[in-house]
Design a protein around this motif. Structure first.
Motif, mmCIF file in Angstrom:
data_model
loop_
_atom_site.group_PDB
_atom_site.id
_atom_site.type_symbol
_atom_site.label_atom_id
_atom_site.label_comp_id
_atom_site.label_asym_id
_atom_site.label_seq_id
_atom_site.Cartn_x
_atom_site.Cartn_y
_atom_site.Cartn_z
ATOM 1 N N ALA A 13 1.015 -1.095 -0.002
ATOM 2 C CA ALA A 13 0.060 -0.079 0.066
ATOM 3 C C ALA A 13 0.827 1.419 -0.029
ATOM 4 C CB ALA A 13 -0.863 -0.105 1.281
ATOM 5 N N THR A 220 -7.150 1.346 -10.011
ATOM 6 C CA THR A 220 -8.112 0.323 -10.391
ATOM 7 C C THR A 220 -8.714 0.746 -11.639
ATOM 8 O OG1 THR A 220 -9.975 1.502 -9.343
ATOM 9 C CG2 THR A 220 -8.534 -0.039 -8.024
ATOM 10 N N ASP A 223 -10.738 3.847 -11.161
ATOM 11 C CA ASP A 223 -9.650 5.083 -11.017
ATOM 12 C C ASP A 223 -9.388 5.580 -12.550
ATOM 13 O OD1 ASP A 223 -9.650 4.714 -8.297
ATOM 14 O OD2 ASP A 223 -7.652 3.613 -8.368
ATOM 15 N N TRP A 252 -6.034 -3.199 -1.419
ATOM 16 C CA TRP A 252 -7.152 -3.000 -2.390
ATOM 17 C C TRP A 252 -7.915 -4.152 -2.812
ATOM 18 C CZ3 TRP A 252 -4.879 0.833 -6.554
ATOM 19 C CH2 TRP A 252 -4.150 1.845 -5.871
ATOM 20 N N ALA A 256 -5.805 -3.866 -10.238
ATOM 21 C CA ALA A 256 -5.266 -2.661 -10.484
ATOM 22 C C ALA A 256 -4.374 -2.857 -11.610
ATOM 23 C CB ALA A 256 -4.593 -2.146 -9.072
ATOM 24 N N ARG A 288 -11.138 6.645 -4.226
ATOM 25 C CA ARG A 288 -9.378 6.531 -4.530
ATOM 26 C C ARG A 288 -8.691 7.189 -3.538
ATOM 27 N NH1 ARG A 288 -5.331 5.521 -8.125
ATOM 28 N NH2 ARG A 288 -3.355 6.908 -8.163
ATOM 29 N N ARG A 291 -8.656 5.017 -0.494
ATOM 30 C CA ARG A 291 -8.294 4.100 -0.296
ATOM 31 C C ARG A 291 -6.851 4.113 -0.208
ATOM 32 N NH1 ARG A 291 -7.959 2.908 -5.614
ATOM 33 N NH2 ARG A 291 -10.169 3.083 -5.844
#
Length: 395
Positions: A13, A220, A223, A252, A256, A288, A291
């Protein structure tokens, strides 16, 4: 949704967050030689909005990345030299002129759909085109007036015609003058090498998906599709040919994709400390933002005043690569007013003071007043830190 290939790379992340910051121009030394045009090319789209608090949002975007570049420099970079055009991307956006061919699919869609909203008298469209051809760039007022005299949406025939021509691609907005669009014929405003609609719909979307992935670093399906307002199925149809690399990101829940150049380079450099426009592409998509940063942000300008939580135009504070609070600013003469500030904790006090002092100097304010801090115990430390920062700035 089409099947997703097995991910080629696993990202933590933290890696994804840092990639996103670098892709958006907030981590690492900015290319100051490229200036504001470089920021626009890097982002691919800068959203426009009528709200002006510290400044209009399109001015805040390069400021957030480059620091206190003059506002005149920003406007000249956008609206001179034929470097840009205005069109519907994520919303109404300033776009690099090199992207003109990529929106051919959208222009074709507008030409083929039934006319929307406003009726147009016979001959009105051709009259506007002839007037622009004969007289050069004009505002809607100069074309005969923007309004019929009724409510704000009661456009005149000339305004309807020129906006329709804008959507079709026959006319381009070449600048904003007092926030009014200035229109010119695309054949004059767009370089010959770019003035074509010969890319297929699929190729237009493929290029926009690739560019969005590059501007985001990693994202993603939603996104990347949302960056230029593509539909999910349009993304699905072209992502395999876009060059983006399937990845999995820790935490997530959805698949992605990442820009291959972003994966190839180590993410390092200095973090920018700054206030962000709510329309900044780093944070314009709420899911987004939550996240990546664990930060929930909502523009409350259109929320009834009594229901607002953080204020009319609350600007997130970016510091150390994280979103550490927000502030709702205003200007009273030469005083920048922090009407309401929210801080993640005591460690956010110094960055907030730094960001407020830089923003105040940028817009010509020499003093800062703090009205309210959500954590009352941090109000006096923030005021004291602002005082110290002002002393350092004006030594």
């Amino acid at each position: 949704m089409t099947p997703v290939p097995a991910p080629a790379v696993e990202l933590s992340a933290d890696q994804a967050r840092r990639m996103a910051l670098r892709a958006q121009g907030f981590l690492g030394a900015p290319d100051r030689r490229a200036g504001v045009p470089g920021v626009l090319r890097h982002l691919g789209a800068v959203q426009l909005d009528t709200i002006s608090v510290l400044a209009r949002s399109h001015e805040l975007i390069p400021y957030a990345r480059l620091g206190p570049v003059s506002r005149r420099t920003v406007e000249e970079a956008y609206w001179s030299g034929g470097r840009t055009f205005e069109y519907w991307s994520h919303a109404a956006c300033i776009l690099p002129v090199e992207e003109w061919p990529h929106f051919a699919f959208r222009r074709r869609a507008y030409r083929s759909r039934p006319h929307w909203g406003h009726d147009l008298p016979d001959g009105a469209y051709d009259t506007v085109i002839k007037q622009l051809r004969d007289e050069g760039p004009l505002t809607a007022t100069e074309l005969g007036g923007a309004k019929n005299g009724g409510e704000w949406w009661d456009w005149s025939a000339s305004k309807v015609a020129v906006e329709r021509a804008l959507m079709y691609g026959e006319v381009v907005c070449t600048e904003r003058r007092g926030w009014k669009r200035v229109y010119d014929l695309a054949e004059r405003a767009i370089p010959d090498a770019l003035l074509h609609d010969d890319l297929s719909d699929a190729e237009c979307r493929r290029r926009l998906v690739a560019l969005a992935g590059k501007s985001l670093g990693v994202g993603t399906r939603s996104d990347i599709a949302d960056y230029h307002r593509l539909r999910g199925e349009e993304f699905d149809a072209v992502v395999a040919e876009s060059g983006l690399v399937p990845v999995v990101v820790e935490g997530w829940a959805k698949p992605a994709w990442a820009d291959p150049e972003a994966l190839a380079k180590e993410v390092r450099g200095r973090h920018r400390t700054t206030l962000l426009s709510p329309f900044d592409s780093l944070v314009w998509e709420r899911a987004r933002t939550e996240r990546i940063f664990g930060f929930t942000h909502r523009l409350e300008a259109y929320v009834p005043k009594q229901k607002r939580i953080h204020g009319y135009f609350a600007m997130p504070l970016l510091a150390g690569g994280k979103l550490q609070g927000r502030v709702d600013p205003a200007r009273e003469g030469t005083t920048l007013v922090a009407k309401q500030a929210s801080l993640a904790g005591p460690k956010a006090v110094a960055p907030m003071a730094e960001a407020l002092v830089e923003a105040a100097a940028w817009v010509g304010c020499t003093d800062i007043r703090v009205d309210r801090v959500d954590a009352p115990e941090l109000r006096e430390p923030l005021r004291a830190e602002i005082g110290h920062a002002l002393q350092r700035a004006y030594r």
